[in-house]
Every structure is written in structure tokens, then in C-alpha cells.
Design a protein around this motif. Structure first.
Motif, mmCIF file in Angstrom:
data_model
loop_
_atom_site.group_PDB
_atom_site.id
_atom_site.type_symbol
_atom_site.label_atom_id
_atom_site.label_comp_id
_atom_site.label_asym_id
_atom_site.label_seq_id
_atom_site.Cartn_x
_atom_site.Cartn_y
_atom_site.Cartn_z
ATOM 1 N N THR A 620 8.590 2.934 5.363
ATOM 2 C CA THR A 620 7.296 2.597 4.751
ATOM 3 C C THR A 620 6.283 2.864 6.079
ATOM 4 O O THR A 620 5.080 2.717 6.187
ATOM 5 C CB THR A 620 7.118 1.154 4.461
ATOM 6 N N GLY A 621 6.814 3.137 7.381
ATOM 7 C CA GLY A 621 6.214 3.252 8.457
ATOM 8 C C GLY A 621 5.410 4.761 8.745
ATOM 9 O O GLY A 621 5.429 5.405 7.528
ATOM 10 N N GLY A 622 5.104 5.089 10.002
ATOM 11 C CA GLY A 622 4.524 6.405 10.030
ATOM 12 C C GLY A 622 5.638 7.336 9.569
ATOM 13 O O GLY A 622 6.783 7.268 9.857
ATOM 14 N N ASN A 623 5.037 8.810 8.988
ATOM 15 C CA ASN A 623 6.081 9.680 8.313
ATOM 16 C C ASN A 623 6.830 8.940 7.291
ATOM 17 O O ASN A 623 8.282 9.049 7.511
ATOM 18 C CB ASN A 623 6.697 10.280 9.473
ATOM 19 N N SER A 624 6.547 7.951 6.373
ATOM 20 C CA SER A 624 7.393 7.485 5.618
ATOM 21 C C SER A 624 8.087 8.057 4.859
ATOM 22 O O SER A 624 7.717 9.171 3.969
ATOM 23 C CB SER A 624 6.126 6.487 4.672
ATOM 24 N N LYS A 625 9.431 7.835 4.371
ATOM 25 C CA LYS A 625 10.257 8.593 3.693
ATOM 26 C C LYS A 625 9.665 8.281 2.235
ATOM 27 O O LYS A 625 10.237 9.362 1.514
ATOM 28 C CB LYS A 625 11.768 7.999 4.023
ATOM 29 N N TYR A 667 -6.660 3.881 0.858
ATOM 30 C CA TYR A 667 -5.916 4.022 2.238
ATOM 31 C C TYR A 667 -5.008 5.295 2.071
ATOM 32 O O TYR A 667 -4.496 5.633 3.107
ATOM 33 C CB TYR A 667 -4.864 2.942 2.565
ATOM 34 N N GLY A 668 -5.256 6.072 0.811
ATOM 35 C CA GLY A 668 -4.477 7.217 0.692
ATOM 36 C C GLY A 668 -3.023 7.249 0.854
ATOM 37 O O GLY A 668 -2.613 5.857 0.299
ATOM 38 N N ASP A 669 -2.080 7.882 1.409
ATOM 39 C CA ASP A 669 -0.679 7.619 1.516
ATOM 40 C C ASP A 669 -0.448 6.536 2.194
ATOM 41 O O ASP A 669 0.966 6.038 1.945
ATOM 42 C CB ASP A 669 -0.103 8.955 2.262
ATOM 43 N N ALA A 670 -1.075 6.165 2.998
ATOM 44 C CA ALA A 670 -0.912 4.677 3.597
ATOM 45 C C ALA A 670 -0.580 3.477 2.729
ATOM 46 O O ALA A 670 0.146 2.435 2.940
ATOM 47 C CB ALA A 670 -1.795 4.361 4.861
ATOM 48 N N GLY A 671 -1.584 3.692 1.876
ATOM 49 C CA GLY A 671 -1.623 2.626 0.625
ATOM 50 C C GLY A 671 -0.170 2.658 -0.264
ATOM 51 O O GLY A 671 0.108 1.565 -0.673
ATOM 52 N N LEU A 672 0.292 4.111 -0.197
ATOM 53 C CA LEU A 672 1.476 3.917 -0.963
ATOM 54 C C LEU A 672 2.671 3.208 -0.113
ATOM 55 O O LEU A 672 3.597 2.620 -0.475
ATOM 56 C CB LEU A 672 2.061 5.126 -1.323
ATOM 57 N N SER A 673 2.591 3.648 1.271
ATOM 58 C CA SER A 673 3.508 2.795 2.032
ATOM 59 C C SER A 673 3.329 1.329 2.071
ATOM 60 O O SER A 673 4.481 0.502 2.015
ATOM 61 C CB SER A 673 3.395 3.447 3.577
ATOM 62 N N ASP A 674 2.083 0.914 2.157
ATOM 63 C CA ASP A 674 2.066 -0.466 2.176
ATOM 64 C C ASP A 674 2.416 -1.028 0.737
ATOM 65 O O ASP A 674 3.191 -2.227 0.725
ATOM 66 C CB ASP A 674 0.396 -0.919 2.077
ATOM 67 N N LEU A 675 2.383 -0.256 -0.488
ATOM 68 C CA LEU A 675 2.921 -0.955 -1.715
ATOM 69 C C LEU A 675 4.363 -0.955 -1.613
ATOM 70 O O LEU A 675 4.789 -1.986 -1.921
ATOM 71 C CB LEU A 675 2.362 0.069 -2.893
ATOM 72 N N GLY A 676 4.917 0.112 -1.128
ATOM 73 C CA GLY A 676 6.360 0.123 -0.941
ATOM 74 C C GLY A 676 6.943 -1.056 -0.063
ATOM 75 O O GLY A 676 7.777 -1.802 -0.462
ATOM 76 N N TRP A 677 6.361 -1.327 1.067
ATOM 77 C CA TRP A 677 6.426 -2.512 2.008
ATOM 78 C C TRP A 677 6.312 -4.056 1.183
ATOM 79 O O TRP A 677 7.432 -4.607 1.286
ATOM 80 C CB TRP A 677 5.477 -2.640 3.095
ATOM 81 N N ALA A 678 5.451 -3.927 0.482
ATOM 82 C CA ALA A 678 5.249 -5.262 -0.368
ATOM 83 C C ALA A 678 6.387 -5.278 -1.483
ATOM 84 O O ALA A 678 6.949 -6.722 -1.513
ATOM 85 C CB ALA A 678 4.031 -5.351 -0.880
ATOM 86 N N LEU A 679 6.942 -4.245 -2.304
ATOM 87 C CA LEU A 679 8.012 -4.446 -3.065
ATOM 88 C C LEU A 679 9.180 -4.687 -2.440
ATOM 89 O O LEU A 679 10.021 -5.582 -3.109
ATOM 90 C CB LEU A 679 7.865 -3.193 -4.148
ATOM 91 N N ILE A 680 9.561 -4.263 -1.342
ATOM 92 C CA ILE A 680 10.794 -4.362 -0.674
ATOM 93 C C ILE A 680 10.991 -5.733 -0.262
ATOM 94 O O ILE A 680 11.906 -6.571 -0.306
ATOM 95 C CB ILE A 680 10.980 -3.449 0.591
#
Length: 689
Positions: A620-625, A667-680
Motif C-alpha cells: 500500500t505504500g509508494g509504488n503499491s503492488k 487522491y487518485g491511485d493513492a486513494g486505492l492504496s489508502d483503501l487497501g490499507w484500511a481493509l488490511i
């Protein structure tokens, strides 16, 4: 006879037998006209499907005569066997459970499990990890009526099945690679467990191999079971009774058990089956470890010849600093099982003063359950193994069936929170005596095939029900209206994070296998030259310790190893157990000192590991897989759904989809990363619903 005639002849033959045969056979449908024949699957060679008719005769049907679904079923049954009897047994379990539910005020099982929760549950329960997004979508998009039984079979025959089941037995049998002194390691024994589970070896055969093993870990890795507690033989026997018979007789080692009927005599009579077994070459002042000072299974004088060779090569035997490592190597070779006629172990002097009259007494072997083992020309251990797996033994099948039930449902049928000790009180107070008897017999009927046994449980309506969210009181009977809501084991949490980081290829990645150590210990004491022994010592000495744990045999007979990685692997492929402070340790992996020592307790370090751990950062960080893996999807709504598919294996609710789209808009793709972080980091991620 032409192909059309083969199928028509089969239709004519079965007419009179159809009704009585349907319970043990299935319908097979001809592609050309939809006509059906009822027959049992026998075999499939890739071109022809062999079927057994109600008459007892067999026919071979070319696969292109049958509909596609039948061909796919034959391909599945070729690997795992037909599932008609599986479903019949599952229905019998459901019927018994339903009757008991009705008697105790329930109208039915919990609500049926929807497809998304089913997929996530069986992936976690069978292969020990969440499904990938692709795996989830493939199942969710399928309209096949039999897709659940197909997925169960697919997972049970996958590499992940053995990996996950190993974690359970590693906890049960206290599999530890390095919990020993003087360079002793157990990787070959650990790999024997993995290989046995991967080939679906029957549990009864595995137990027999462990109890009757001879030699050291190089000769027979199953010897690790008895070598695990060398020097603590009576403690080892207490553990044996717990894991194989679900009897806790440990108190009777020192005094009569005040809470059960076990007497000290019971303990030492059963322990006497191992009295003649020598485990190490060392003499000891302890009566427990008394034995020959020579190398087991080797000619007289073998050790002296080995020391002569060491002296030739510059080792000073009377200098501890010079001789220490060669002594350790000889001792490791001497972790070597053999049965010595006339060898006995007496009751130690450390027993309670109340049993002073038993000190020094030697008991004759006698089993804890009737009938007693019959020696009949066999060694004591061979007689014990035969007794254990005998249909006359009331405990062995019950113990493992109860444990496997606990794996599926989150609670054993009997034993409350302690399946290692099924006492008479537990048997009297349990809520499912008929079901326990049924699954005990079922374990015998499938010949201790754990895969087939679990296949049956996973196909029950009871298992495929919503989990009971409120934790049942352990003091009260539970009637299995559905599995109990469970938190992931440490290994499931780790492996799920690994599949998020690495994809499903993680199942095939292998780590340490003990092959190099096994080669070094595989000494032919009768025929190997002392030059061969010295070469193996030098290889051992240059790779001892943790380095030896990761050493892999490069080529057969080669003494220069390669080394396995110890990261980005499934839990079963890492060092056993994981070291302190590893994520597995943080999430409660057993330290393998005591049977079933894992725990599910939450902690602050667990929260921090999920919030800021290295795996979470990579996802979920930079260059999120996570984001990169969703690039193939077109719309923002599909990407938000993709995050839910990836992490929680379900579709988002309308409100969740709306929140995800708002995050992307802002937030664009960073919003997806944040969503993934919240679900994990949500409680839902760590629970098996």
C-alpha cells in the motif's frame, strides 16, 4: 463393438439394478442425445473413462461420447476419487446434527454461506490463505451448480493443502528444527512430515512409521518423533499419549492422578513399550537413558575407528577445543534408534514419596486401552503400532477425527477446549455422542485418509453455514449449527500477506528441506570407509548451526550444498518455528515446546505489524503492488471492487463502493492504496466468517 453400442449396452444392463445402485453411483450423460447411465467411476486414462455398472461389470467409454461436465468430473476424480460416497457421508453427518439441533430447540442450521464467504473460508481452511483476486472472481463468476464441490476438490489436491496441514501438525507434534544442543537439528524429520502430507499418506501409516522407525535422521527421517525428546523419554511418552490417544496421563508419571482413574502403574506399563529402545550413544547416570555406549546399528569398535581417522587428520582427542566438533558429529550420528534385547527403564527415584515402593521397579508393557497389544514375534514398538491403528483400539481414530473436526468447525466434538485429553467426564457431558461415534467410524472407513475425511466435512451443510458469531460458552454443549467464528492462525495471517505480496505462485516456492543434513547422516556403518565419514564430518563442520538448517543438497552424493532463502515464503517453508519477533511469532505461532501452544490473542505489536509492517508497506505504500495489480481494470468502480476482491474476497456494499470512489476522485491511485490499507487493518481481514 462401436462406441454408440457401448453406451447403449450399458443402458440396457443397468435397468433392473438402477434404484438400488443410485446411492453409490452417479449419472453419466451421452453428449449426442442426452441419455444417461448410472455407474460408479473407476478410472480415467485421458482418453477412456472406465465405469462400473450395477451388475458389477465394467465398461470403457471414450471421453468424447460424454458431455463436458462428465469429462471434467472424470479428470477431477482421477486425482482425488469419486465423491458420491463423500456426499453420502456428509449427508449422514448433517442428518445427525439436524436431529440433535431439533432436540435442543434449534429450527435449523445457521443461514447458508453465500458464495463470497464460502470461497474465502475454504481457501483459508484448506490451503491456509485468502484467494487471489483472480481465484475469487473465477469462482464468483461461475454458474456451475457443482462449483463448490469442485473448488473443495481443487484445493484439497493443491500444493497449498499440504502446506497448511503441516502447520497444524507442526504445532501438534512440536516440530522444532533447532531446539537441541551440540548441533542437533531436525530438518529431515520436518521435511518427512511435509512429504508425507503432500503424498496424502494415511495418518495411520505415518504414526506407524514414526513409532517403528530405526536408525538416525539420515536413515529414516521419521525417527525424529522418538529422537525429539531423547533423554526425556518418560516426558516423551506422556506427549505420545496426548497426541495419539487424547489421553493426558502426565500426572501419573510421578503420582496417581487424583482427577482421573490413571495410576502410576498405568503410566509405566505403557511406557515400557519404549523401554528397549536406545536413542543415543551416550551413557548416562540417569536410569532413563541407560544403554550401550557404542554406536547403535554399527559394528563393535566403530567409534574408535572413527576417532583414529580423526586423529590422523590432526584432531587431538584429549583437547576439548580440538575434539569438540568431531565429538558432536559422532553424537549426532548416534541419535540413532535401535531396539536392544534386555534393555529396560526403571521407575526413576524422582517419583513422589507416596510411591517410594515403585522406585527402581521395571514394568512389563501393557496398553492403556483394551485389548492389550500382541507381541507375537514383533518388537515392542511394532506391537504398539499395530495396537494403535487396530479397529479394536477405541481411542486412536476418535482422537484424530475429533481433532480434524475441530480444524473445520473451530471447536471439537468432545474435549471442550482441550482435545489432547478426552476423559470420561468429557465423553459423558458432550452434546454429540452419536456424531462422534459416526466420524470415528468414518475415519476408519476412509483408512485414515485425512484428505478424504476433511473433504467430507467441507461438503456438509453444517460447515457451509454462516459462522456462529457469539463465542459459545466452553462449559456448555455446542450443537454445530455452523462453524464458530474464528480468528486466523498466525500462519494463515502470514500466508495471506504473502499471497498479497507474491501472488498464488507463493504456494509452489520451496525453502529448506533438510536434504543436505540427511545426506551427511545417511552413513552405512557396515560399509562406508572412514575416508567417507571424515568427508561428511568436514562438510558438517563447515555448515553447522543455522547454516546447516538452510543447506540443500545440490546433487545426489554431493557434499557442497546450496542454501535456501528464509523470507518471502509460506510459513511452512520457513525455519520451524519462526524466530522471536517475526510476524508469525507476533501473531501467536507456537514455540513448539508444548502441544497445541498457538494462541489467538490480539496485541499491540500485531496492530503495528499490520499498520506499518514491511509487507503492508509494499502493498500500500509508494509504488503499491496492490494498485499496480489493478491497472488492467478499466473503470474506477472496477478498481474499487478489485481492492475488496483482493483483500476481503467479497463485493463491496453500495456505501463502501461510494467511499472508495470518493477516495479515488480526491487522491487518485493513492486513494486505492489508502483503501487497501484500511481493509488490511480491519477486523474482517483477520477473521474466518
Amino acid at each position: 463393438m462401436n462406441r454408440q453400442h457401448v453406451f447403449s449396452t450399458a443402458l440396457a444392463l443397468i435397468g433392473a439394478f438402477l434404484l438400488s445402485f443410485q446411492a453409490d453411483a452417479r449419472e453419466w450423460t451421452r453428449a449426442s442425445d442426452g441419455k444417461k447411465v448410472v455407474a460408479a467411476f473407476v478410472s480415467y486414462d485421458g482418453e477412456t473413462i472406465e465405469l462400473k455398472l450395477a451388475t458389477g461389470s465394467t465398461i470403457k467409454v471414450p471421453k468424447d461420447q460424454l458431455v463436458k461436465a462428465d469429462i471434467e468430473a472424470a479428470e477431477r476424480f482421477k486425482v482425488i476419487g469419486d465423491n458420491m460416497l463423500t456426499k453420502k457421508r456428509a449427508a449422514a453427518i448433517d442428518k445427525a446434527l439436524a436431529q440433535n439441533l431439533a432436540r435442543n430447540g434449534f429450527t435449523n442450521f445457521n443461514e447458508p454461506l453465500p458464495d463470497d464467504l464460502f470461497a474465502r473460508r475454504v481457501y483459508l481452511d484448506i490451503v491456509g490463505r485468502i484467494p487471489t483476486r483472480e481465484e475469487f472472481k473465477r469462482f464468483a463468476d461461475s454458474a456451475r451448480p457443482e462449483k463448490r464441490e469442485e473448488l473443495i476438490d481443487e484445493l484439497l489436491t493443491s500444493e497449498g493443502y499440504a502446506s497448511h496441514l503441516f502447520n497444524y501438525f507442526a504445532d501438534m507434534y512440536r516440530l522444532h528444527a533447532s531446539d537441541f544442543n551440540r548441533g542437533i537439528r531436525m530438518e529431515p524429520y520436518i521435511q518427512w512430515w511435509k512429504d508425507s502430507l503432500a503424498e496424502n499418506k494415511s495418518y495411520s501409516k505415518m504414526v506407524t512409521e514414526m513409532i517403528t522407525a530405526k536408525g538416525n535422521l539420515g536413515h529414516d527421517p521419521a525417527a525424529g518423533f522418538l529422537l525429539r525428546d531423547a533423554g526425556m523419554e518418560f516426558d516423551a511418552f506422556a506427549n505420545f499419549a496426548q497426541v495419539m490417544l487424547a489421553i493426558d496421563i502426565s500426572c501419573a508419571q510421578c503420582h496417581d492422578d487424583p482427577f482421573q482413574d490413571w495410576q502410576m502403574e498405568d503410566f509405566y506399563e505403557m511406557a515400557a513399550f519404549f523401554n528397549s529402545t536406545q536413542r543415543t550413544l551416550q551413557r548416562s547416570r540417569s536410569m532413563m537413558n541407560a544403554g550401550s555406549g557404542g554406536m547403535p546399528n554399527a559394528p563393535d569398535g566403530w567409534i574408535e575407528k572413527a576417532w583414529s581417522k580423526a586423529t590422523e587428520n590432526g584432531i587431538q582427542r584429549d583437547n576439548p577445543n580440538s575434539a569438540r566438533q568431531f565429538q558432536y558429529f559422532i553424537e549426532f550420528l548416534g541419535y540413532n534408534l535401535t531396539d536392544v534385547e534386555g534393555r529396560e527403564m526403571a521407575v526413576p527415584n524422582s517419583v513422589s514419596d507416596m510411591a517410594a515402593e515403585l522406585r527402581g521397579k521395571v514394568f512389563e508393557p501393557k496398553t492403556l486401552t483394551k485389548p492389550n497389544a500382541k507381541k507375537g514375534g514383533k518388537t515392542r514398538r511394532e506391537a504398539l503400532a499395530e495396537h494403535l491403528v487396530s479397529p479394536d483400539n477405541p481411542r486412536f481414530a476418535m482422537a484424530i477425527a475429533n481433532r480434524m473436526w475441530d480444524r473445520a468447525f473451530g471447536r471439537p466434538l468432545v474435549g471442550m477446549a482441550d482435545p489432547i485429553n478426552i476423559d470420561e467426564r468429557s465423553l459423558k457431558e458432550m452434546g454429540q455422542p452419536y456424531v462422534l461415534n459416526m466420524v470415528t467410524q468414518m475415519m476408519r472407513d476412509v483408512d485414515y485418509d485425512l484428505r478424504e475425511f476433511m473433504r467430507t466435512l467441507y461438503n456438509t451443510r453444517a460447515y457451509q453455514s454462516l459462522a456462529t458469531a457469539e463465542e459459545p460458552d466452553w462449559s456448555e454443549a455446542y450443537y454445530f449449527q455452523g462453524p464458530v467464528l474464528r480468528r486466523m492462525r498466525a500462519e494463515q495471517a502470514w500466508d495471506s500477506m504473502m499471497v498479497l505480496a507474491e501472488g498464488s505462485d507463493i504456494d509452489a516456492k520451496k525453502g529448506r528441506d533438510g536434504s543436505f543434513l540427511r545426506e551427511l547422516l545417511n552413513v552405512d556403518f557396515q560399509n562406508d570407509s572412514m575416508e567417507d565419514i571424515w568427508a561428511k564430518y568436514e562438510a558438517w563442520n563447515s555448515n553447522r548451526g543455522a547454516r546447516m538448517g538452510s543447506a540443500i543438497l545440490a546433487d545426489a552424493g554431493a557434499l557442497s550444498p546450496t542454501y535456501a532463502p528464509n523470507d518471502n515464503l509460506r510459513a511452512s517453508e520457513l525455519e520451524q518455528p519462526a524466530p522471536a519477533a517475526h510476524m508469525l511469532d507476533t501473531f501467536g505461532q507456537s514455540d513448539r515446546q508444548i502441544t497445541d501452544q498457538h494462541n489467538y490473542d490480539g496485541s499491540v505489536p500485531q496492530v503495528l505489524a499490520l499498520m506499518n509492517g514491511s509487507v503492508t508497506r509494499s502493498l500500500t505504500g509508494g509504488n503499491s503492488k496492490l494498485v499496480n495489480d489493478l491497472e488492467e481494470l478499466d473503470g474506477d468502480d472496477d478498481k474499487v471492487r478489485g481492492v475488496f476482491h483482493t483483500i476481503l474476497s467479497r463485493f463491496p456494499t453500495d456505501d463502501e463502493l461510494k467511499i472508495g470512489l470518493e477516495l479515488m476522485e480526491e487522491y487518485g491511485d493513492a486513494g486505492l492504496s489508502d483503501l487497501g490499507w484500511a481493509l488490511i487493518n480491519s477486523p474482517e481481514f483477520l477473521y474466518i466468517q
